[in-house]
Design a protein around this motif. Structure first.
Motif, PDB file in Angstrom:
ATOM      1  N   GLY A   1      70.488  23.563  10.523  1.00 57.19           N
ATOM      2  CA  GLY A   1      69.579  23.092  10.253  1.00 57.19           C
ATOM      3  C   GLY A   1      68.289  23.913  10.998  1.00 57.19           C
ATOM      4  O   GLY A   1      68.136  24.406  11.073  1.00 57.19           O
ATOM      5  N   PRO A   2      66.705  23.399  10.172  1.00 59.87           N
ATOM      6  CA  PRO A   2      65.176  24.144  10.738  1.00 59.87           C
ATOM      7  C   PRO A   2      65.494  24.018  12.099  1.00 59.87           C
ATOM      8  O   PRO A   2      64.250  24.480  13.327  1.00 59.87           O
ATOM      9  N   GLU A   3      65.664  22.925  12.667  1.00 64.45           N
ATOM     10  CA  GLU A   3      65.286  22.397  14.496  1.00 64.45           C
ATOM     11  C   GLU A   3      66.648  22.510  14.928  1.00 64.45           C
ATOM     12  O   GLU A   3      66.492  23.372  15.891  1.00 64.45           O
ATOM     13  N   ARG A   4      67.807  23.145  14.085  1.00 61.93           N
ATOM     14  CA  ARG A   4      68.564  24.291  14.880  1.00 61.93           C
ATOM     15  C   ARG A   4      68.340  25.641  15.261  1.00 61.93           C
ATOM     16  O   ARG A   4      68.707  26.255  15.756  1.00 61.93           O
ATOM     17  N   THR A   5      67.072  25.616  14.071  1.00 66.27           N
ATOM     18  CA  THR A   5      67.236  27.948  13.682  1.00 66.27           C
ATOM     19  C   THR A   5      66.176  27.455  14.563  1.00 66.27           C
ATOM     20  O   THR A   5      66.070  29.012  15.318  1.00 66.27           O
ATOM     21  N   SER A   6      65.276  27.235  15.162  1.00 64.75           N
ATOM     22  CA  SER A   6      64.036  26.675  15.893  1.00 64.75           C
ATOM     23  C   SER A   6      64.402  27.297  17.445  1.00 64.75           C
ATOM     24  O   SER A   6      64.197  27.683  18.042  1.00 64.75           O
ATOM     25  N   THR A   7      64.940  26.314  17.800  1.00 61.66           N
ATOM     26  CA  THR A   7      66.496  26.155  19.240  1.00 61.66           C
ATOM     27  C   THR A   7      67.262  27.177  19.677  1.00 61.66           C
ATOM     28  O   THR A   7      66.533  28.131  20.438  1.00 61.66           O
ATOM     29  N   ARG A   8      66.969  27.689  18.316  1.00 59.35           N
ATOM     30  CA  ARG A   8      68.313  29.146  18.289  1.00 59.35           C
ATOM     31  C   ARG A   8      67.340  30.296  18.769  1.00 59.35           C
ATOM     32  O   ARG A   8      67.277  31.297  19.601  1.00 59.35           O
ATOM     33  N   ARG A   9      66.102  30.458  17.734  1.00 58.55           N
ATOM     34  CA  ARG A   9      65.076  31.670  18.288  1.00 58.55           C
ATOM     35  C   ARG A   9      64.359  31.454  18.988  1.00 58.55           C
ATOM     36  O   ARG A   9      64.152  32.724  20.089  1.00 58.55           O
ATOM     37  N   GLN A  10      64.223  30.271  20.004  1.00 55.21           N
ATOM     38  CA  GLN A  10      63.734  30.105  21.057  1.00 55.21           C
ATOM     39  C   GLN A  10      64.301  30.526  22.294  1.00 55.21           C
ATOM     40  O   GLN A  10      64.494  31.940  23.293  1.00 55.21           O
ATOM     41  N   GLY A  11      65.877  30.427  21.796  1.00 56.12           N
ATOM     42  CA  GLY A  11      66.312  30.386  23.011  1.00 56.12           C
ATOM     43  C   GLY A  11      66.469  31.684  23.220  1.00 56.12           C
ATOM     44  O   GLY A  11      67.172  33.496  24.094  1.00 56.12           O
ATOM     45  N   GLU A  12      66.755  33.044  22.143  1.00 61.24           N
ATOM     46  CA  GLU A  12      66.471  34.313  21.545  1.00 61.24           C
ATOM     47  C   GLU A  12      65.833  34.940  21.972  1.00 61.24           C
ATOM     48  O   GLU A  12      65.566  36.096  22.686  1.00 61.24           O
ATOM     49  N   VAL A  13      64.864  34.426  21.778  1.00 60.93           N
ATOM     50  CA  VAL A  13      63.168  34.809  22.416  1.00 60.93           C
ATOM     51  C   VAL A  13      62.594  34.987  23.966  1.00 60.93           C
ATOM     52  O   VAL A  13      62.993  35.508  24.860  1.00 60.93           O
ATOM     53  N   ALA A  14      63.459  33.794  24.857  1.00 59.66           N
ATOM     54  CA  ALA A  14      64.106  33.864  26.437  1.00 59.66           C
ATOM     55  C   ALA A  14      64.660  34.837  26.783  1.00 59.66           C
ATOM     56  O   ALA A  14      63.957  35.298  27.826  1.00 59.66           O
ATOM     57  N   ARG A  15      66.170  34.927  25.851  1.00 58.72           N
ATOM     58  CA  ARG A  15      66.661  36.040  26.390  1.00 58.72           C
ATOM     59  C   ARG A  15      66.043  37.471  26.423  1.00 58.72           C
ATOM     60  O   ARG A  15      66.285  37.942  26.786  1.00 58.72           O
ATOM     61  N   GLY A  16      65.146  37.889  25.618  1.00 62.32           N
ATOM     62  CA  GLY A  16      64.364  38.740  25.287  1.00 62.32           C
ATOM     63  C   GLY A  16      63.510  39.225  26.606  1.00 62.32           C
ATOM     64  O   GLY A  16      63.272  40.256  26.747  1.00 62.32           O
ATOM     65  N   GLN A  17      62.710  37.822  26.449  1.00 69.74           N
ATOM     66  CA  GLN A  17      61.449  38.330  27.646  1.00 69.74           C
ATOM     67  C   GLN A  17      62.787  38.286  28.994  1.00 69.74           C
ATOM     68  O   GLN A  17      61.765  39.311  29.665  1.00 69.74           O
ATOM     69  N   LEU A  18      63.368  37.737  28.684  1.00 69.40           N
ATOM     70  CA  LEU A  18      63.760  37.898  30.458  1.00 69.40           C
ATOM     71  C   LEU A  18      64.622  39.437  30.614  1.00 69.40           C
ATOM     72  O   LEU A  18      64.337  39.890  31.764  1.00 69.40           O
ATOM     73  N   ALA A  19      65.054  39.445  29.807  1.00 77.98           N
ATOM     74  CA  ALA A  19      65.601  41.093  30.303  1.00 77.98           C
ATOM     75  C   ALA A  19      64.157  41.766  30.236  1.00 77.98           C
ATOM     76  O   ALA A  19      64.449  42.939  30.504  1.00 77.98           O
ATOM     77  N   VAL A  20      63.342  41.810  29.379  1.00 81.31           N
ATOM     78  CA  VAL A  20      61.945  42.689  29.448  1.00 81.31           C
ATOM     79  C   VAL A  20      61.512  42.969  30.810  1.00 81.31           C
ATOM     80  O   VAL A  20      61.539  43.991  31.402  1.00 81.31           O
ATOM     81  N   SER A  21      61.613  41.284  31.152  1.00 86.09           N
ATOM     82  CA  SER A  21      60.896  40.857  32.195  1.00 86.09           C
ATOM     83  C   SER A  21      61.828  41.529  33.478  1.00 86.09           C
ATOM     84  O   SER A  21      60.660  42.469  34.536  1.00 86.09           O
ATOM     85  N   GLN A  22      63.066  42.203  33.473  1.00 88.04           N
ATOM     86  CA  GLN A  22      63.837  42.034  34.635  1.00 88.04           C
ATOM     87  C   GLN A  22      63.858  43.574  35.053  1.00 88.04           C
ATOM     88  O   GLN A  22      63.441  44.312  34.972  1.00 88.04           O
ATOM     89  N   LEU A  23      63.347  44.768  33.199  1.00 89.99           N
ATOM     90  CA  LEU A  23      63.513  45.905  32.988  1.00 89.99           C
ATOM     91  C   LEU A  23      61.919  46.331  33.431  1.00 89.99           C
ATOM     92  O   LEU A  23      62.311  47.188  34.595  1.00 89.99           O
ATOM     93  N   VAL A  24      61.030  45.673  33.489  1.00 95.12           N
ATOM     94  CA  VAL A  24      59.382  45.448  33.889  1.00 95.12           C
ATOM     95  C   VAL A  24      59.202  45.773  35.878  1.00 95.12           C
ATOM     96  O   VAL A  24      58.950  46.579  36.504  1.00 95.12           O
ATOM     97  N   GLY A  25      60.344  44.935  36.220  1.00 94.35           N
ATOM     98  CA  GLY A  25      60.706  44.960  37.200  1.00 94.35           C
ATOM     99  C   GLY A  25      60.846  46.012  38.270  1.00 94.35           C
ATOM    100  O   GLY A  25      61.047  46.370  39.166  1.00 94.35           O
TER     101      GLY A  25
END
Length: 107
Positions: free
Chosen positions: A37-61
């Protein structure tokens, strides 16, 4: 490190021949979640974005830590030592003036 953790989360818990039930369960979850459903898709995308941001921030650190270590490993020149000595002498004079001013006002 973050990318290793993200990949390890998708690995089966058992060796290849014994992991067939786990692999089938993951496959079924992926097939079922293909049309969420649309709400599950947005939640999944937010989780993927959060994981990507975490990985990028660790690499930058890690990059920043490595850059600062490289900066600290450089050879110190005589000019830098002299500049530090002059700055510390100026700071010492200012501290002495402040102490004398406070000591005279206390009397």
């Amino acid at each position: 490190f973050a990318s290793c953790v993200l990949v390890a989360r998708e690995l089966p818990r058992l060796p290849a021949p014994l992991s067939l039930p786990w692999d089938l369960q993951r496959l079924a979850r992926k097939v079922v979640s293909k049309s969420p459903g649309p709400e599950r898709t947005s939640t999944r995308r937010q989780g993927e974005v959060a994981r990507g941001q975490l990985a990028v921030s660790q690499l930058v650190g890690l990059w920043e830590a490595n850059a600062s270590l490289q900066h600290l490993k450089r050879v110190v020149t005589v000019d830098q030592v002299q500049r530090l000595h002059v700055q510390s002498e100026g700071l010492q004079e200012k501290v002495n003036l402040l102490y004398n001013a406070l000591a005279s006002s206390a009397d």
